[in-house]
Each structure stands twice: as structure tokens, then as C-alpha cells.
Design a protein around this motif. Structure first.
Motif, PDB file in Angstrom:
ATOM      1  N   MET A  65       0.844  -1.207   0.000  1.00 33.77           N
ATOM      2  CA  MET A  65       0.000   0.000   0.000  1.00 33.77           C
ATOM      3  C   MET A  65       0.877   1.254   0.000  1.00 33.77           C
ATOM      4  N   LYS A  66       0.668   2.106  -0.936  1.00 31.06           N
ATOM      5  CA  LYS A  66       1.474   3.321  -1.021  1.00 31.06           C
ATOM      6  C   LYS A  66       0.722   4.489  -0.367  1.00 31.06           C
ATOM      7  N   ASN A  67       1.443   5.201   0.493  1.00 30.22           N
ATOM      8  CA  ASN A  67       0.861   6.405   1.075  1.00 30.22           C
ATOM      9  C   ASN A  67       1.270   7.589   0.203  1.00 30.22           C
ATOM     10  N   THR A  68       0.364   8.019  -0.660  1.00 22.54           N
ATOM     11  CA  THR A  68       0.711   9.017  -1.664  1.00 22.54           C
ATOM     12  C   THR A  68       0.829  10.424  -1.091  1.00 22.54           C
ATOM     13  N   LEU A  69       0.379  10.602   0.161  1.00 22.39           N
ATOM     14  CA  LEU A  69       0.457  11.941   0.756  1.00 22.39           C
ATOM     15  C   LEU A  69       1.867  12.315   1.185  1.00 22.39           C
ATOM     16  N   ASP A 111      15.220  -7.370   2.971  1.00 23.47           N
ATOM     17  CA  ASP A 111      15.556  -6.849   1.644  1.00 23.47           C
ATOM     18  C   ASP A 111      14.681  -7.476   0.563  1.00 23.47           C
ATOM     19  N   LEU A 112      14.468  -8.795   0.687  1.00 24.99           N
ATOM     20  CA  LEU A 112      13.694  -9.506  -0.328  1.00 24.99           C
ATOM     21  C   LEU A 112      12.251  -8.997  -0.424  1.00 24.99           C
ATOM     22  N   ILE A 113      11.658  -8.660   0.721  1.00 22.94           N
ATOM     23  CA  ILE A 113      10.254  -8.230   0.685  1.00 22.94           C
ATOM     24  C   ILE A 113      10.115  -6.718   0.905  1.00 22.94           C
ATOM     25  N   GLU A 114      11.232  -6.005   0.830  1.00 27.24           N
ATOM     26  CA  GLU A 114      11.265  -4.537   0.858  1.00 27.24           C
ATOM     27  C   GLU A 114      10.634  -3.911   2.103  1.00 27.24           C
ATOM     28  N   VAL A 115      11.053  -4.409   3.257  1.00 28.00           N
ATOM     29  CA  VAL A 115      10.698  -3.746   4.522  1.00 28.00           C
ATOM     30  C   VAL A 115      11.983  -3.586   5.327  1.00 28.00           C
ATOM     31  N   SER A 116      11.884  -2.908   6.491  1.00 24.08           N
ATOM     32  CA  SER A 116      13.105  -2.746   7.287  1.00 24.08           C
ATOM     33  C   SER A 116      13.352  -4.008   8.110  1.00 24.08           C
ATOM     34  N   ARG A 117      14.603  -4.172   8.512  1.00 27.76           N
ATOM     35  CA  ARG A 117      14.990  -5.360   9.271  1.00 27.76           C
ATOM     36  C   ARG A 117      14.203  -5.431  10.581  1.00 27.76           C
ATOM     37  N   GLN A 118      14.005  -4.264  11.211  1.00 23.43           N
ATOM     38  CA  GLN A 118      13.286  -4.247  12.487  1.00 23.43           C
ATOM     39  C   GLN A 118      11.827  -4.674  12.334  1.00 23.43           C
ATOM     40  N   THR A 119      11.244  -4.402  11.170  1.00 22.40           N
ATOM     41  CA  THR A 119       9.863  -4.823  10.939  1.00 22.40           C
ATOM     42  C   THR A 119       9.770  -6.350  10.947  1.00 22.40           C
ATOM     43  N   GLU A 150      10.229   3.304   4.290  1.00 21.59           N
ATOM     44  CA  GLU A 150       8.873   3.576   4.769  1.00 21.59           C
ATOM     45  C   GLU A 150       8.035   2.322   4.519  1.00 21.59           C
ATOM     46  N   ASP A 151       8.089   1.377   5.465  1.00 19.43           N
ATOM     47  CA  ASP A 151       7.294   0.165   5.271  1.00 19.43           C
ATOM     48  C   ASP A 151       5.994   0.255   6.064  1.00 19.43           C
ATOM     49  N   GLU A 152       5.229  -0.832   6.056  1.00 16.20           N
ATOM     50  CA  GLU A 152       3.892  -0.753   6.668  1.00 16.20           C
ATOM     51  C   GLU A 152       3.941  -0.608   8.180  1.00 16.20           C
ATOM     52  N   TYR A 153       5.002  -1.108   8.816  1.00 13.45           N
ATOM     53  CA  TYR A 153       5.079  -0.938  10.268  1.00 13.45           C
ATOM     54  C   TYR A 153       5.337   0.526  10.615  1.00 13.45           C
ATOM     55  N   ILE A 154       6.183   1.175   9.819  1.00 10.58           N
ATOM     56  CA  ILE A 154       6.457   2.596  10.047  1.00 10.58           C
ATOM     57  C   ILE A 154       5.194   3.421   9.783  1.00 10.58           C
ATOM     58  N   SER A 155       4.393   3.020   8.800  1.00  6.56           N
ATOM     59  CA  SER A 155       3.104   3.693   8.578  1.00  6.56           C
ATOM     60  C   SER A 155       2.209   3.568   9.802  1.00  6.56           C
ATOM     61  N   LEU A 156       2.252   2.399  10.433  1.00  4.17           N
ATOM     62  CA  LEU A 156       1.459   2.195  11.647  1.00  4.17           C
ATOM     63  C   LEU A 156       1.952   3.107  12.773  1.00  4.17           C
ATOM     64  N   LEU A 157       3.291   3.189  12.918  1.00  4.22           N
ATOM     65  CA  LEU A 157       3.865   4.090  13.930  1.00  4.22           C
ATOM     66  C   LEU A 157       3.445   5.528  13.657  1.00  4.22           C
ATOM     67  N   ARG A 158       3.443   5.895  12.369  1.00  4.65           N
ATOM     68  CA  ARG A 158       3.060   7.237  11.944  1.00  4.65           C
ATOM     69  C   ARG A 158       1.619   7.538  12.360  1.00  4.65           C
ATOM     70  N   LEU A 159       0.729   6.596  12.060  1.00  8.55           N
ATOM     71  CA  LEU A 159      -0.681   6.765  12.412  1.00  8.55           C
ATOM     72  C   LEU A 159      -0.872   6.882  13.924  1.00  8.55           C
ATOM     73  N   LYS A 160      -0.204   5.980  14.667  1.00  4.51           N
ATOM     74  CA  LYS A 160      -0.324   6.022  16.128  1.00  4.51           C
ATOM     75  C   LYS A 160       0.204   7.347  16.672  1.00  4.51           C
ATOM     76  N   SER A 161       1.301   7.826  16.088  1.00  2.39           N
ATOM     77  CA  SER A 161       1.881   9.084  16.563  1.00  2.39           C
ATOM     78  C   SER A 161       0.944  10.259  16.310  1.00  2.39           C
TER      79      SER A 161
END
Lengths: 151, 70
Positions: free
Chosen positions: A1-5, B21-29, A81-92
Motif C-alpha cells: 500500500m502506497k501512502n501518496t500523501l 531486503d527480499l520483501i522490501e521492509v526494514s529489518r526491524q519490521t 517507509e514500510d507498513e510498520y512505520i506507517s502504523l507508527l506514523r498513524l499512532k503518533s
């Protein structure tokens, strides 16, 4: 999912430079009565008894730059900017909205008059600043996590 | 929800960083998913399954904390 904003990562640095320089200008406006002479569009004909406005645009310019700078910081992507960071962003964001309004409610009952008006000026950026603090704190904790499961 | 990403990684012989790297997320995720702190999106789960060459159910399973009546 891309966050285009979101903006590209480099806007974080641009945002910080913009925010800090315009905030400094704004503080100089408020406390040193600094203004860029001639930086105005309208010249009032007569000074009334309660004419607070000098129509100089320095403070407007400072408010504009401070806001744009903070928006760039808050909307710049992280390097990954992966989905977990997006979640952190939303929570913040949730935290920062909540905390900002708690601050508003508390100060509403504890300071009055001109002090309250001065607080309201700074309050324009409370949500954004609390977001920056909360989000970076969450990221810091997230990145610090041990490689406990690595082996 | 529980997972056996650690086991799957061991079979494939890849580290968290390589999987990241393979699934394009950070290592911590990967770390938060592996330790069960974060439930990934379906897309990410499918990507992992593809990397490991298994079905999603072989990596992720419901556990007692996900009780539901069906």
C-alpha cells in the motif's frame, strides 16, 4: 500500500532547515521586534488609537515558513517507509492530536488574558511538534530493538 | 497469531536482514513480526510465503488469543 500523501525523504532535512530558520525569524519578530523594513503591501493612512497592525509582513512570512517547514518534517518519508512505520506514523498522529488538546484544555483553565493569547500563537504548531517528538521516539525505540531473534 | 518465520528462515538459511531486503521492509519490521508484536498485512504475508515457497498458513497460524466462534 502506497501512502501518496508523503514527500520524499530529503524533505526531512529541507524541512528542518526551513523550520529552524523561520522559527528564529519569528522569535526575533516577537521578542526583538525585528522586521524586514519595506516588506509590506499596504501602508495604513492614519494610525488609530488601537491600531496594532503595522502591515509589515515579516511575522506573516515567519509563520508561513515555520508551518511549511514543520509540515515538510512531518510528511517526509523515512528511508525505508514500510507498513510498520506507517502504523507508527498513524499512532503518533493519534497521540499528538490527543496530547495537543489535553494541553489546550489544561492551559484554558490555568492561564488567562494576554498569556493565553501568546500560548495560542505557539499552539498553532503543538500538534505538529508533538507528532515529531512522539514519532521519532517511537522510531528510536523500534530501531534500538535487539537482534534477539536473529540467531 | 503465531508464526514460524524463524524456522522458515533457518530452512532457507537467510537472516532477518536478507528477508527484509527480499520483501522490501526494514529489518526491524521483520523482527517485530517474528516476535509476534506486529501482524503483517496480507500482502506482506503473501510475499513472505513466496520467498519461503510455502503457503501462508504454513507460516502464520491462529492461536488461543484469537478465539472466535466458527
Amino acid at each position: 500500500m502506497k501512502n501518496t500523501l508523503l514527500l520524499p525523504n530529503k524533505y526531512k532535512v529541507i524541512g528542518w532547515v526551513t523550520f529552524l530558520s523561520f522559527a528564529a525569524l519569528g522569535l526575533a519578530c516577537i521578542y526583538l521586534e525585528f522586521e524586514i523594513s519595506g516588506f509590506q503591501l499596504y501602508y495604513p493612512k492614519k494610525q488609530g488609537l488601537f491600531d496594532f497592525s503595522k502591515y509589515n509582513l515579516t511575522n506573516e512570512f515567519a509563520l508561513f515558513g515555520t508551518t511549511i517547514g514543520l509540515l515538510m518534517i512531518t510528511f517526509a518519508k523515512e528511508k525505508t517507509e514500510d507498513e510498520y512505520i506507517s502504523l507508527l506514523r498513524l499512532k503518533s498522529w493519534q497521540w499528538s492530536v490527543l496530547i495537543s488538546y489535553i494541553i489546550l484544555i489544561v492551559l484554558n483553565f490555568s492561564i488567562y488574558g494576554m498569556d493565553f493569547l501568546r500560548f495560542l500563537t505557539y499552539n498553532l504548531w503543538t500538534t505538529l511538534i508533538v507528532f515529531v517528538i512522539k514519532f521519532n521516539w517511537s522510531l528510536h525505540k523500534f530501531r534500538k530493538e535487539e537482534l534477539a531473534n536473529e540467531k | 497469531m503465531k508464526n514460524n518465520i524463524k524456522v522458515q528462515r533457518a530452512i532457507k538459511n537467510i537472516t532477518q536482514a536478507e528477508l527484509a531486503d527480499l520483501i522490501e521492509v526494514s529489518r526491524q519490521t521483520i523482527n517485530t513480526i517474528e516476535s509476534g508484536k506486529y501482524v503483517p498485512s496480507t500482502v506482506l504475508a503473501l510475499k513472505m510465503a513466496k520467498v519461503f515457497g510455502v503457503n501462508v498458513e504454513e507460516i502464520f497460524q491462529l492461536d488461543d488469543s484469537d478465539k472466535f466462534s466458527a
